[in-house]
Design a protein around this motif. Structure first.
Motif, mmCIF file in Angstrom:
data_model
loop_
_atom_site.group_PDB
_atom_site.id
_atom_site.type_symbol
_atom_site.label_atom_id
_atom_site.label_comp_id
_atom_site.label_asym_id
_atom_site.label_seq_id
_atom_site.Cartn_x
_atom_site.Cartn_y
_atom_site.Cartn_z
ATOM 1 N N LEU A 1 19.025 -23.195 -4.793
ATOM 2 C CA LEU A 1 19.893 -23.700 -3.730
ATOM 3 C C LEU A 1 19.048 -23.990 -2.496
ATOM 4 N N LYS B 1 28.292 -20.808 -7.458
ATOM 5 C CA LYS B 1 28.125 -22.116 -8.089
ATOM 6 C C LYS B 1 27.453 -22.025 -9.456
ATOM 7 N N CYS C 1 24.223 -22.220 -9.948
ATOM 8 C CA CYS C 1 23.039 -23.081 -10.043
ATOM 9 C C CYS C 1 21.767 -22.237 -10.042
ATOM 10 N N ALA D 1 23.417 -26.551 0.302
ATOM 11 C CA ALA D 1 24.490 -25.905 1.044
ATOM 12 C C ALA D 1 24.368 -26.281 2.510
ATOM 13 N N GLY E 1 21.487 -27.039 -6.205
ATOM 14 C CA GLY E 1 22.516 -27.376 -5.230
ATOM 15 C C GLY E 1 21.980 -27.382 -3.814
ATOM 16 N N LYS F 1 26.858 -18.585 -2.201
ATOM 17 C CA LYS F 1 27.091 -19.898 -2.805
ATOM 18 C C LYS F 1 26.273 -20.076 -4.079
ATOM 19 N N LEU F 2 25.023 -19.626 -4.068
ATOM 20 C CA LEU F 2 24.172 -19.704 -5.267
ATOM 21 C C LEU F 2 24.855 -18.996 -6.439
#
Ligand code: CTP
Ligand code: CA
Length: 228
Positions: A174, A169, A171, A152, A150, A165-166
């Motif tokens: 990132l 999400k 994923c 960001a 991903g 966020k990692l």
């Protein structure tokens, strides 16, 4: 396409790349979108193709949307992007460089909205778009690409936002960048990536988006070669 005179590290690997903005209709002639140029996604797609990958490039309407050596799948809305990504599976890796609109208009009008003469502006009701990256990252093993990557775009504390966020999400990697006013990242040729995986945080420093693309493609090649 050749990778120097050496072997093609990504030969036979299928990689999905999303890129560009999405466009969410208000009525037949108006939409909500964002300023993504598609420059980073296009550079990544070309770098992967030059290393022998079969690249399926799912792109919103962007200034940069025609990477050489890739299958190009144009879409407009987030829902179309989600459907195109699903149709492009299975894949060995998926890279989500698109700036997907987080919300869409709940009920786009079939006819052009007209001023009613009273001077009042229409109110727009939004609903959330699906999170394409998170849904692919959470596919069951076997359907999930082995490597889900991903991006960001953040303002404020980059590393804290990016770590969260990692995890959120789901994923594997990132690539975070600071899009504060004045950074010039949106649309510009240069960027500064903070790379995160489950354990490491690595500042790649200021560099061009094409240099980022090459570095990422090399890292993916090493990953599949068992080198990291
Ligand atoms: N992404 C996606 N589908 C969405 C929103 C985002 O696939 N509906 C992907 C982007 O392509 C990017 C990553 O998710 O790889 C992070 O996008 P970003 O906008 O930074 O994160 P969000 O989860 O939308 O969080 P927020 O915008 O609130 O920071
Ligand atoms: Ca978002």
């Amino acid at each position: 396409f050749t990778h120097g005179s050496g072997p093609c590290p990504l030969e036979g690997r299928t990689v999905i790349v999303t890129s560009g903005p999405t466009r969410e209709p208000i009525d037949p002639v108006r939409y909500i979108s964002n300023a993504s140029s598609g420059r980073q996604g296009t550079a990544i797609a070309e770098a992967l193709a030059s290393q022998g990958a079969i690249v399926k490039f799912v792109t919103g309407p962007a200034e940069f949307s025609k990477p050489r050596g890739c299958e190009i799948i144009p879409v407009e809305t987030a829902l179309e992007m989600e459907a195109a990504v699903t149709a492009a599976l299975p894949a060995d890796a998926a890279i989500f460089a698109a700036a997907v609109a987080d919300w869409r208009i709940a009920q786009p009008a079939d006819a052009k909205l007209k001023k009613d003469g009273s001077g009042t502006a229409p109110a727009l009701d939004f609903i959330a778009n699906p999170d394409i990256l998170a849904s692919v990252a959470h596919l069951p093993a076997g359907e999930r690409p082995a490597l889900v990557i991903g991006f960001a775009a953040e303002t404020g504390n980059l590393e804290t936002h990016a770590r969260n966020k990692l995890a959120r999400k789901g994923c594997d990697w990132l690539l975070a960048n600071d899009v504060s006013p004045g950074s010039g990242v949106f649309g510009g040729a240069d960027t500064r990536i903070l790379f995160l995986d489950g354990t490491v945080t690595d500042d790649w420093g200021p560099q061009s988006k094409t240099a980022v693309a090459t570095k990422l493609a090399d890292r993916i090649g090493k990953h599949f070669a068992g080198g990291n």
